[in-house]
Design an enzyme around this catalytic site. Structure first.
Site, short mmCIF file in Angstrom:
data_model
loop_
_atom_site.label_atom_id
_atom_site.label_comp_id
_atom_site.label_asym_id
_atom_site.label_seq_id
_atom_site.Cartn_x
_atom_site.Cartn_y
_atom_site.Cartn_z
N LYS A 91 -6.02 -1.62 3.53
CA LYS A 91 -4.98 -1.78 2.51
C LYS A 91 -5.24 -3.00 1.64
CE LYS A 91 -1.28 -4.08 2.93
NZ LYS A 91 0.00 -4.69 3.37
N ASP A 120 0.70 1.25 1.94
CA ASP A 120 1.41 0.45 2.92
C ASP A 120 2.60 1.26 3.43
OD1 ASP A 120 3.26 0.42 0.89
OD2 ASP A 120 3.23 -1.75 0.59
#
Length: 214
Positions: free
Chosen positions: A120, A138
């Site tokens: 991420k 996320d």
């Protein structure tokens, strides 16, 4: 969800209030990296509060190393996991200087080799700093995509793969930030605000009528 609905949703986000940038406050690629590292299990308001002071005394890899791990801990003590985050910052700064001449590498593999940097975080850096058409997923993005059925997946990686295949190129650079803003402000984990949601006529959330009537 079909292509037409997805395209209309993305156009709604593009044309309305959603920020075209992350909410973390930073003035360089390195500051963004440190801010994202600190943001794990911590809200952006708190991260910005500690980095405002931290970056005044150290905003480069060399500066962080001069500051030292104990002083870094003192600056970030109010956020979660501060001991481990301070350790990761020091180790990351060592690697940036030793391997990359103090700059962030434009490589997913190299970025993910830095302590505390996962997929991420690497996607955020590649997208914002280097302009790659990546889409970071996320918890906010994952929840919104599955709840709305924009992109269904059992884990963040499967949702990311789905997004990369269904989001038109013109939206890939910004859609992560739109989804994060929407997930935080409207499509919250508990009590989503479907009544004020600008895509409530397009969203396929199975329980939206319950929240529309609240």
């Amino acid at each position: 969800m079909n292509f037409i609905k997805r395209y209309k949703i993305l156009c709604k986000f593009r044309d309305n209030i959603y920020s075209s940038d992350v909410r973390l406050i930073y003035n360089s690629a390195f500051e963004l990296l440190i801010s994202v590292l600190l943001s794990a299990q911590t809200n952006d308001i708190q991260v910005n509060r500690v980095t405002k002071s931290l970056f005044q005394v150290a905003n480069t890899p060399e500066g962080m190393l001069r500051l030292g791990i104990e002083n870094i801990k003192n600056y970030i003590r109010s956020i979660g996991l501060f001991n481990n985050k301070a350790k990761n910052i020091i180790e990351t700064c060592h690697l940036l200087i030793e391997k990359y001449n103090g700059t962030l590498p434009e490589s997913r593999v190299d970025l993910e080799s830095l302590p505390g940097v996962g997929r991420k975080t690497a996607n955020i850096i590649l997208n914002i700093v280097f302009g790659w058409p990546t889409i970071a997923v996320d918890t906010h993005v994952f929840r919104f995509c599955n709840r709305s059925r924009f992109a269904i997946g059992k884990n963040v990686f499967s949702v990311e793969k789905k997004l990369l295949s269904v989001v038109p190129g013109e939206f890939k650079k910004c859609c992560h930030k739109w989804f994060v803003s929407h997930g935080r402000d409207v499509c919250r984990a508990k009590h989503p605000s479907c009544r004020v949601c600008i895509i409530n006529n397009l969203c396929e959330f199975k329980d939206k009528h319950h929240y529309l009537n609240k």
